[in-house]
Scaffold this motif. Structure first.
Motif, PDB file in Angstrom:
ATOM      1  N   ALA A  22       0.829  -1.202   0.000  1.00 26.64           N
ATOM      2  CA  ALA A  22       0.000   0.000   0.000  1.00 26.64           C
ATOM      3  C   ALA A  22       0.865   1.256   0.000  1.00 26.64           C
ATOM      4  N   ARG A  84     -14.587   5.504  -1.632  1.00 27.02           N
ATOM      5  CA  ARG A  84     -13.322   5.200  -0.949  1.00 27.02           C
ATOM      6  C   ARG A  84     -12.168   5.993  -1.570  1.00 27.02           C
ATOM      7  N   SER A  86      -9.110   5.171  -2.126  1.00 24.62           N
ATOM      8  CA  SER A  86      -8.267   4.460  -3.086  1.00 24.62           C
ATOM      9  C   SER A  86      -8.790   4.633  -4.510  1.00 24.62           C
ATOM     10  N   ARG A  87     -10.099   4.499  -4.700  1.00 22.80           N
ATOM     11  CA  ARG A  87     -10.676   4.636  -6.041  1.00 22.80           C
ATOM     12  C   ARG A  87     -10.627   6.078  -6.526  1.00 22.80           C
ATOM     13  N   HIS A 133      -5.721   8.480   1.815  1.00 18.24           N
ATOM     14  CA  HIS A 133      -5.254   7.098   1.775  1.00 18.24           C
ATOM     15  C   HIS A 133      -3.847   6.984   2.354  1.00 18.24           C
ATOM     16  N   TYR A 193      -3.708   0.560  -8.336  1.00 21.66           N
ATOM     17  CA  TYR A 193      -4.922   0.470  -7.517  1.00 21.66           C
ATOM     18  C   TYR A 193      -5.006  -0.831  -6.714  1.00 21.66           C
ATOM     19  N   PRO A 194      -4.663  -1.997  -7.300  1.00 16.87           N
ATOM     20  CA  PRO A 194      -4.741  -3.237  -6.501  1.00 16.87           C
ATOM     21  C   PRO A 194      -3.799  -3.258  -5.300  1.00 16.87           C
ATOM     22  N   LEU A 197      -5.040  -0.107   0.040  1.00 16.68           N
ATOM     23  CA  LEU A 197      -5.785  -0.767   1.112  1.00 16.68           C
ATOM     24  C   LEU A 197      -7.251  -0.940   0.744  1.00 16.68           C
ATOM     25  N   ARG A 198      -7.834  -2.003   1.218  1.00 16.20           N
ATOM     26  CA  ARG A 198      -9.257  -2.240   1.035  1.00 16.20           C
ATOM     27  C   ARG A 198     -10.001  -1.897   2.320  1.00 16.20           C
ATOM     28  N   GLY A 199     -11.312  -2.010   2.265  1.00 18.73           N
ATOM     29  CA  GLY A 199     -12.099  -1.772   3.460  1.00 18.73           C
ATOM     30  C   GLY A 199     -12.496  -0.325   3.623  1.00 18.73           C
ATOM     31  N   GLU A 201     -13.013   3.571   5.118  1.00 18.27           N
ATOM     32  CA  GLU A 201     -12.017   4.596   5.419  1.00 18.27           C
ATOM     33  C   GLU A 201     -11.656   4.653   6.898  1.00 18.27           C
TER      34      GLU A 201
END
Length: 412
Positions: A22, A84, A86-87, A133, A193-194, A197-199, A201
């Protein structure tokens, strides 16, 4: 008026694979954000000639960028809550790139200004998202790393400027140059992007109620906004604005001021180079300084450096002293914007990204107002007097640093 500390969940002392991936992803997003617009800067003289613009028309068209940023900047918090960070950070780069490419196809002043407006609006949103992020990753690390991201933005900006200069030097067609550089920036930003981090904020925050003192991600961004929160946002906005005033003074006025002191064309540009170079070094060292001494002490020291460095340079005007003064000021402001963003992101009661959105928007106000304010003062009383706003900004930071958090206990 210290901000109440938000308890944050951090990883172990040694970040794992997810955190390292990340961090690399955010670093590349910052670098491409600096790269995409900087490619355009060296082509402004050609645009001015090709479109037959006066200096005033060129200035108004370029001013459409911070104007677009001001109008769109406050939407960043809602977009981050919906999609989110990240996107928004990765895929928002495509909107910036589209605006930059449109500049290359502009047949006249109108589309040029409209394209710059689009660039500014998209950049304001992406700027908030990439910092949001970056702060998520910083919480996972359990130590300061945000300054290193801003240092990589500087690297990207320098690389973009060199690419633009090279393209101008070989007379590459403007649409081709901006199309290729923008496509490269978007490709990198989307490809990483991959890695991000996911999930939700607020995944890295915690308190007994599960929100770390922040409003839940699904709650309205400005729920719980009170007088104390407003005052903190204004204070952090002033700290960030002080940093942008110093940066813009070096970018817009350093060469003009040094030329007035009798420096040649090659030497006059060294004021800006000194400021940017020392700021880059300060950002490389900034995370370690913040971890060791705390955000408050580092910010206070930065304000003192700006006040002493530029104050002395203006009191005893010489070419070497002025170059050194701009350099000292650049080192002094290196951590100001990341400090203000980090503090705003920790204000209790706001949804993730909301405090960051406001401080970034206030910072854009500084970018919009700083050049004309210094210019008006310079026309009335001389540029040396106009540049007194730089040590004044240092004095403001010295005073307001008390609102920032002190040294934190080591993670774990």
């Amino acid at each position: 008026m210290h901000a109440r500390r938000v308890v944050e969940r951090t990883t172990a002392a040694r970040p794992g694979r997810i955190e390292r991936r990340a961090r690399a992803g955010v670093a590349l997003v910052f670098a491409t954000n600096g790269l995409v617009y900087a490619n355009l800067l060296p082509r402004f003289p050609q645009l001015k000639d090709d479109l037959g613009l006066t200096n005033a028309q060129l200035g108004l068209a370029v001013a459409a960028m911070p104007f677009g940023a001001l109008l769109a900047g406050l939407t960043a918090g809602a977009l981050i809550a919906r999609f989110r960070s990240s996107r928004v950070a990765s895929f928002g780069m495509a909107v910036i790139a589209a605006g930059v490419v449109l500049v290359g196809f502009a047949p006249g002043w109108g589309l040029f200004a409209a394209a710059m407006f689009l660039v500014g609006a998209a950049d304001a949103v992406v700027d908030v998202a990439q910092n949001a992020h970056g702060l998520r990753v910083q919480r996972r690390y359990g130590r300061s790393i945000l300054n290193s991201f801003h240092a990589l933005w500087s690297v990207g900006a320098v690389a973009g400027g060199l690419m633009g200069s090279a393209a101008a030097g070989i007379a590459m067609a403007l649409p081709l140059h901006l199309g290729l550089s923008s496509a490269l920036s978007v490709l990198i930003a989307v490809a990483v992007y991959p890695l991000l981090l996911r999930g939700p904020e607020d995944a890295e925050r915690r308190d007994p109620g599960g929100t770390g003192g922040q409003a839940p991600a699904g709650r309205r961004p400005w729920a719980g906004l009170g007088l104390r929160t407003v005052l903190l946002l204004l204070v952090f906005g002033l700290v960030a604005n002080s940093g942008t005033v110093v940066e813009d003074a070096g970018a817009t006025w350093a060469a003009v001021y040094l030329d007035g002191l009798g420096a040649g064309a090659a030497i006059a540009g060294l004021g800006f180079v000194a400021l940017q170079g020392c700021q880059f070094v300060g950002r490389l060292l900034g995370d370690r300084m913040v971890d060791r001494f705390g955000q408050r002490a580092v910010t206070r020291a930065g304000g003192a450096l700006v006040l002493a460095g530029m104050g002395t340079a203006l009191a005893f005007p010489t070419v070497p002293g002025s170059v050194a003064g701009f350099g000292i000021a650049g080192f002094g402001v290196a951590t100001l914007v990341p400090a203000a963003m980090t503090a705003a992101d920790r204000i209790p009661g706001l949804a993730p990204g909301a405090g960051l959105t406001v401080v970034t928007w206030l910072m854009r106000v500084g970018f919009l107002l700083s050049p004309p304010v210094i210019g008006v003062i310079a026309d009335a009383a001389g540029l040396r007097t106009g540049l007194l706003v730089v040590p004044l900004a240092g004095l403001v930071v010295l005073f307001l640093a008390a609102a920032l958090p002190g040294r934190r206990a080591p993670a774990g």
